[in-house]
Design an enzyme around this catalytic site. Structure first.
Site, short mmCIF file in Angstrom:
data_model
loop_
_atom_site.label_atom_id
_atom_site.label_comp_id
_atom_site.label_asym_id
_atom_site.label_seq_id
_atom_site.Cartn_x
_atom_site.Cartn_y
_atom_site.Cartn_z
N PHE A 132 49.11 37.48 43.54
CA PHE A 132 48.33 38.64 43.10
C PHE A 132 47.03 38.13 42.52
O PHE A 132 47.03 37.29 41.61
CB PHE A 132 49.08 39.45 42.05
CG PHE A 132 48.29 40.66 41.59
CD1 PHE A 132 48.34 41.85 42.28
CD2 PHE A 132 47.47 40.57 40.47
CE1 PHE A 132 47.59 42.95 41.88
CE2 PHE A 132 46.72 41.66 40.05
CZ PHE A 132 46.78 42.86 40.76
N CYS A 133 45.93 38.63 43.06
CA CYS A 133 44.61 38.18 42.62
C CYS A 133 43.95 39.25 41.77
O CYS A 133 43.53 40.29 42.29
CB CYS A 133 43.73 37.85 43.82
SG CYS A 133 42.10 37.22 43.36
#
Length: 632
Positions: A477-478
């Site tokens: 997850f960025c």
């Protein structure tokens, strides 16, 4: 007696005063007599028989010596149902050690499948101690075949309450009534076979009983404890996960007011606690037992600070979410949008700000028509602006795209056997679908269960805690793009990184050239090494731009290189970081092995061209998709 060698093993698993409040004890009262016997293979029948003389029917049954067994029964037919000195029958010993041939023969010679010992346990209870699925199926099939209910009742007496509902596909309703009575038969403490399987963490037995025979996964013992209570207390994460996946009640209270979360907290089983919270035990956080204690308080009292901290953090998060949802004001909408986008607005402003800074400090020329560095500088400047702008398009695509959220319909669309098979009772428990019937679960791949999404994840998928969804080919997850990087947006993400890296490198080079022209080196014809104060503002802005550009370049280029290298090896960030969790990433020697690596050229080609096509699973993960067959 021949059984004397194991008499000392007939002890209880644990024994705590049942009268004391459960929250004040170290464990719930438990007496599974066969269980302790199963923990010492060296001292009981069924282990190494090199030095054992088969001199009675009990040892013959336990060791599966069919010839000796036939000899003893032919000599004394009534011995088939005679207990030994401790009160245990030959069929129990055969079932404990999964001696399918011996159990089949004993049943054919009149052994009683529902005969209980002095603790109320039948041979079916004993099958769950060592996960003896073969003999378990023999017993239940025997009851189904003869069509006589355990206890000798009229087969039609149980039909009125839906005895046939949830039956195995090829078992008549009246036979299923008999099977159900045996499955629901409890011992002296009310433990059914499902309780015993959960107490020992045998998820395969739980799954077989639930799917094949529709056994009750929420059955209560005499203390009103369900199998989930026991699995959570014992810390068996696979069994806990499976029971939640099968829709076991996560908030059921026992007579002491304890939920499964209470018991997991008492023992400090952090994995079981997390699994319960993910699987719907949120209400249990606030639940109090008969002493008025919550799971968090019990964990703190027992010295399990990590568990207490996890529960406290989860409780605060839940309360914060409730406050936001209860007051849907304009401000809360803004806060929710910011939480959803994470740092995406920041990265947008950063890129646009750097481009603007580049134009004003490095180029300083309208439309680059009169670039200080000539034609080369003009072309390079257009590359900076163009790649940055196109990169923002791919950033937008990455942020707004579906990263590859797993949907139940997609997982089972191409698996008709998973839609058609499975008991009607189990379909009722799972909202009308039989999606719990999955070949990965029949092969014991419990790590692929998602208790939150209630599905079996495809290979390489993972549940994202931020989005609350499972994502195919989960990478990470960025927060900078405000989305998960998964199968459907990873290509856009890497293109975005590549374009921005090109822009940053090019702008950094142009800034260095401009700085060199503003501050000439000693001996340079234009300046002779002198520096005019008039050029100080321009030089300062170039230096500031270079520092900012280099800092951003360092992080973006590093991430870009890492991602490209992973694409060349056909592996994800999650798989590299958590390879120990995935059995498909381990070779025969136990070391890391990537079955998806087809060579860098094929990997890159598949990634760029066939990203949205189904990729074949490795051969080691392909299992039979058929249900268990009838035991002969």
């Amino acid at each position: 007696m021949a059984i004397e060698s194991v008499a000392s093993l007939q002890t209880t698993v644990s024994s705590v005063s049942a009268s004391a409040p459960a929250a004040s004890t170290d464990e719930p009262a438990s007496t599974v007599n066969t269980s302790s016997a199963a923990t010492d293979d060296t001292a009981m029948p069924g282990g190494d028989r090199a030095d054992v003389v088969i001199d009675d029917i009990f040892k013959a049954s336990a060791y599966g010596d069919l010839d000796k067994l036939k000899e003893f029964i032919e000599r004394t037919p009534s011995a088939v149902n005679q207990p030994d000195a401790q009160g245990y029958r030959p069929l129990q010993w055969a079932c404990l050690n999964n001696r399918v041939a011996a159990a089949t023969y004993l049943l054919s010679r009149g052994a009683s499948a529902d005969a209980a010992d002095h603790t109320g346990q039948t041979a079916l209870h004993w099958t769950a101690v060592r996960a003896s699925v073969g003999t378990l199926e023999v017993l239940l099939r025997h009851i189904a075949d003869i069509g006589l209910p355990a206890g000798g009742l009229d087969p039609t007496s149980a039909l009125g309450d839906g005895a046939g509902d949830g039956a195995a596909l090829d078992v008549p309703a009246h036979s299923m009534a008999a099977v159900r009575r045996l499955l629901e038969l409890g011992d002296a403490r009310g433990y059914t076979v499902m309780h015993v399987a959960s107490q020992y963490g045998h998820a395969n037995v739980v799954y077989h009983l639930a799917m094949r025979w529709n056994a009750d996964i929420d059955g209560l013992d005499l203390d009103d404890r369900t199998p989930l209570h026991w699995a959570a207390y014992k810390g068996f994460v696979d069994a806990t996960k499976l029971l939640l996946f099968l829709n076991a009640s996560p908030n059921q209270k026992d007579k002491e007011g304890c939920t499964p979360l209470h018991w997991a907290s008492i023992r400090g089983n952090i994995e079981a606690v997390n699994t319960l919270l993910q699987g719907g035990a949120k209400d249990s956080i606030y639940a109090q037992d008969v002493t008025g204690s919550t799971p968090q308080q019990l964990a703190a009292e027992k010295g399990h600070r990590h568990v207490a901290g996890t529960l406290a953090s989860f409780r605060k998060s839940e309360e914060r979410s409730k406050r936001v949802s209860s007051s849907w004001s304009a401000w809360n909408r803004i806060v929710t949008a910011m939480q959803t986008l994470q740092m995406a607005p920041v990265i947008w402003m950063l890129i646009i700000g750097l481009v603007y800074f580049f134009l004003t400090s490095v180029v300083n020329s309208a439309l680059f028509l009169y670039h200080p560095l000539g034609l080369f500088g003009a072309i390079a400047s257009w590359i900076v602006v163009g790649s940055s702008s196109i990169g923002l398009i791919f950033l937008y695509r990455t942020t707004t795209a579906d990263p590859g959220f797993v949907r139940v319909a997609d997982v089972y669309a191409n698996s008709p056997h998973m839609r058609e098979k499975g008991s009607s009772g189990m379909r009722a428990r799972t909202g009308g679908s039989a999606t719990v019937n999955h070949p990965a679960l029949w092969s014991g791949e419990w790590e692929r269960i998602c208790v939150t999404c209630k599905l079996v994840r495809p290979l390489r998928a993972k549940h994202c805690k931020v989005t609350g969804r499972c994502v195919e080919h989960f990478d990470h997850f960025c927060p900078w793009v405000g989305n998960v990087i998964g199968r459907k947006n990873r290509r856009d993400f890497i293109i975005f990184l590549t374009l921005e890296t090109i822009a940053l490198v090019t702008s950094c080079g142009l800034a260095l050239l401009r700085l060199a022209s503003v501050v000439p080196a000693p001996g340079h014809p234009s300046g002779g090494g002198t520096f005019s104060l008039a050029r100080l503002p321009q030089a300062s802005s170039l230096v500031i731009f270079l520092v900012a550009d280099f800092v951003v370049l360092l992080s973006v280029a590093t991430l870009c290189i890492v991602q490209i290298s992973q694409v060349c090896r056909n592996v994800t960030t999650n798989e590299l970081a958590n390879s120990h969790r995935y059995r498909y990433l381990r070779g025969p020697d136990g070391l890391f092995h990537n079955p998806f690596d087809l060579g860098w050229y094929r990997n890159v080609w598949d990634f760029m061209v066939e990203t949205y096509e189904e990729q074949p699973q490795p051969l080691t993960s392909i299992v039979s998709s058929t249900m268990p067959k009838r035991v002969a």
